[in-house]
Design a protein around this motif. Structure first.
Motif, PDB file in Angstrom:
ATOM      1  N   PRO A  67       0.683  -1.135   0.119  1.00  0.00           N
ATOM      2  CA  PRO A  67       0.106  -0.110   0.005  1.00  0.00           C
ATOM      3  C   PRO A  67       0.935   1.233  -0.003  1.00  0.00           C
ATOM      4  O   PRO A  67       1.716   1.415   0.977  1.00  0.00           O
ATOM      5  CB  PRO A  67      -0.759  -0.149   1.157  1.00  0.00           C
ATOM      6  N   CYS A  68       0.609   2.225  -0.801  1.00  0.00           N
ATOM      7  CA  CYS A  68       1.462   3.366  -0.956  1.00  0.00           C
ATOM      8  C   CYS A  68       1.119   4.697  -0.606  1.00  0.00           C
ATOM      9  O   CYS A  68      -0.184   5.043  -0.803  1.00  0.00           O
ATOM     10  CB  CYS A  68       1.877   3.387  -2.956  1.00  0.00           C
ATOM     11  N   GLU A  69       1.785   5.164   0.187  1.00  0.00           N
ATOM     12  CA  GLU A  69       1.461   6.365   1.024  1.00  0.00           C
ATOM     13  C   GLU A  69       1.075   7.718   0.110  1.00  0.00           C
ATOM     14  O   GLU A  69       0.545   8.678   0.572  1.00  0.00           O
ATOM     15  CB  GLU A  69       2.421   6.736   2.009  1.00  0.00           C
ATOM     16  N   PHE A  74      -5.876   7.430  -8.893  1.00  0.00           N
ATOM     17  CA  PHE A  74      -6.047   6.506 -10.007  1.00  0.00           C
ATOM     18  C   PHE A  74      -5.262   5.347  -9.855  1.00  0.00           C
ATOM     19  O   PHE A  74      -5.471   4.233 -11.001  1.00  0.00           O
ATOM     20  CB  PHE A  74      -5.532   7.158 -11.046  1.00  0.00           C
ATOM     21  N   CYS A  75      -4.477   5.077  -8.793  1.00  0.00           N
ATOM     22  CA  CYS A  75      -3.655   3.704  -8.858  1.00  0.00           C
ATOM     23  C   CYS A  75      -4.190   2.800  -7.952  1.00  0.00           C
ATOM     24  O   CYS A  75      -4.453   2.940  -6.749  1.00  0.00           O
ATOM     25  CB  CYS A  75      -2.318   4.259  -8.486  1.00  0.00           C
ATOM     26  N   SER A  76      -4.114   1.407  -8.297  1.00  0.00           N
ATOM     27  CA  SER A  76      -4.590   0.485  -7.407  1.00  0.00           C
ATOM     28  C   SER A  76      -3.780   0.124  -6.323  1.00  0.00           C
ATOM     29  O   SER A  76      -4.303  -0.671  -5.345  1.00  0.00           O
ATOM     30  CB  SER A  76      -4.771  -0.803  -8.276  1.00  0.00           C
ATOM     31  N   PHE A  77      -2.682   0.887  -6.049  1.00  0.00           N
ATOM     32  CA  PHE A  77      -1.823   0.405  -4.999  1.00  0.00           C
ATOM     33  C   PHE A  77      -1.897   1.670  -3.944  1.00  0.00           C
ATOM     34  O   PHE A  77      -1.354   1.657  -2.676  1.00  0.00           O
ATOM     35  CB  PHE A  77      -0.526   0.640  -5.146  1.00  0.00           C
ATOM     36  N   GLY A  78      -2.706   2.755  -4.241  1.00  0.00           N
ATOM     37  CA  GLY A  78      -2.923   3.824  -3.141  1.00  0.00           C
ATOM     38  C   GLY A  78      -3.563   3.204  -1.824  1.00  0.00           C
ATOM     39  O   GLY A  78      -4.489   2.735  -1.811  1.00  0.00           O
ATOM     40  N   ILE A  79      -2.841   3.923  -0.854  1.00  0.00           N
ATOM     41  CA  ILE A  79      -3.179   3.165   0.548  1.00  0.00           C
ATOM     42  C   ILE A  79      -4.495   3.385   1.184  1.00  0.00           C
ATOM     43  O   ILE A  79      -4.907   2.416   1.599  1.00  0.00           O
ATOM     44  CB  ILE A  79      -2.185   3.980   1.561  1.00  0.00           C
TER      45      ILE A  79
HETATM   46  S1  SF4 Z   1       1.222   5.795  -8.722  1.00  0.00           S
HETATM   47 FE1  SF4 Z   1       0.607   4.110  -7.191  1.00  0.00          FE
HETATM   48  S2  SF4 Z   1       2.603   3.470  -6.713  1.00  0.00           S
HETATM   49 FE2  SF4 Z   1       3.095   5.233  -7.866  1.00  0.00          FE
HETATM   50  S3  SF4 Z   1       3.163   6.853  -6.340  1.00  0.00           S
HETATM   51 FE3  SF4 Z   1       0.847   6.852  -6.866  1.00  0.00          FE
HETATM   52  S4  SF4 Z   1       0.233   5.349  -5.582  1.00  0.00           S
HETATM   53 FE4  SF4 Z   1       2.368   5.033  -5.215  1.00  0.00          FE
END
Ligand code: SF4
Length: 347
Positions: A67-69, A74-79
């Motif tokens: 999970p990305c801080e 738009f990103c599937s990894f957004g926390i």
């Molecule tokens: S695009 Fe996704 S992985 Fe890259 S900074 Fe944004 S949330 Fe994090």
């Protein structure tokens, strides 16, 4: 057919690039109109003339996921919205195997190693070294990482990186927690470190006006990038976006981008993401095979989800009428059904 559109397109055919206002005007037409169709046709003709009807295959390996801080909306990894809760890190053997699978036929132009905004430098440098060891010399290595300082880019270059994919994205600072200045500083750091630069107009949603799109296109022209791609926003389940532009609109934007780039010498390569046949006959000439994690996918390994493999990319480029593939060292190979079959037989 609108008279001003005909004049703009005729001028580009005679080697006069469109102005900023011309590009905004071209993007004001709906993707279903004759004006959009002719724009796409002229862009296709010009881009193929400029590069000898040649295309590129890129590859991307997503190395890590958590999970990305930075929490980009738009990103599937957004926390705040990700469905991925566990950390996934590809081990050395898996990286080695994935690099081998992508590059064994020697025709990949470049390979991106993608990780998250924050990453372990030793792990990433080791992954770069593995990729450099396994991939043939004609395949370039690109980083796709978070914001990075100059000294780190120098270290990544020493470990084998040839270039970076780093972009000031549409909605930066609004849909993301990252400032435009921070992104731009990273691009400047990479340039100072002597790395090649790839840019992309992304991620495009239905709310983006012709003015916003053209602003980015002209910043790319001024910035001096080697590639100038176009990518639409994928409405990833779990994110707040449910809308998307059509692939025909994406292709129209690709076309205007391709026409505007006639102002640049040498003419940049034009990736489209995700790969789409309409864009490939509208000025785009690069598509990407993907494996590992992917911010537009809810599968932990995108090769089982949205990601194309290298063979599917070759076939799509051949179907779009490209005659050659270019490699990272500037050489070209003929793209024929026999060549595609030979690569498939070696799998
Ligand atoms: S695009 Fe996704 S992985 Fe890259 S900074 Fe944004 S949330 Fe994090």
């Amino acid at each position: 057919m609108d008279k001003r559109v005909a004049e703009i397109l005729n001028r580009v055919l005679e080697d006069t690039p469109p102005t900023r206002e011309d590009c905004i005007y071209l993007l004001g037409f709906h993707e279903s109109t004759p004006e959009a169709t002719f724009t796409r046709g002229v862009a296709n003709d010009i881009a193929r003339r400029k590069n000898g009807n040649t295309a590129l295959v890129f590859g991307q390996i997503g190395l890590e996921l958590f999970p990305c801080e930075e929490d980009c909306k738009f990103c599937s990894f957004g926390i705040s919205h990700t469905g991925f809760k566990e950390k996934i890190t590809l081990d050395e053997e898996t990286i080695r195997q994935k690099v081998h699978d992508f590059t064994k036929d020697g025709d990949l132009y470049c390979l991106w190693l993608m990780t998250m905004s924050k990453f372990d430098l030793d792990y990433y440098i080791n992954a770069l070294k593995i990729a450099r060891e396994v991939a043939p010399p004609q395949t370039l290595l690109y980083t796709n990482i978070g914001d990075t300082d100059y000294e780190t880019f120098v270290m990544l270059k020493k470990a084998g990186a040839d270039g970076v994919y780093h972009v000031v994205r549409l909605g930066e600072g609004t849909y993301t927690k990252i400032s435009l200045e921070r992104r731009q500083e990273t691009i400047n750091n990479a340039r100072r470190a002597g790395l090649k630069l790839q840019d992309c107009l992304e991620p495009i949603g239905t709310e983006h006006t012709p003015e916003e799109l053209v602003d980015h296109i002209f910043k790319t022209i001024e910035g001096g990038f080697d590639t100038a791609g176009v990518m639409k926003r994928t409405p990833v389940p779990g994110t707040c976006f449910t809308d998307e532009i059509t692939n025909a609109r994406l292709a129209q934007i690709v076309a205007v981008n391709a026409l505007a780039l006639t102002a640049v010498e040498p003419y940049p390569w034009i990736p489209v993401h995700e790969a789409d046949p309409i864009s490939l006959v509208s000025g785009a000439n690069c598509i990407c095979a993907e494996t590992g994690v992917n911010p537009r996918d809810t599968e932990a390994d995108t090769s089982k989800g949205r990601g194309l493999d290298v063979s599917a990319c070759r076939k799509m480029l051949w179907q779009a009428g490209f005659k050659y593939l270019a490699l990272g060292d500037g050489t070209r190979i003929e793209l024929t059904p026999e060549y595609i079959a030979k690569c498939e037989a070696s799998s």
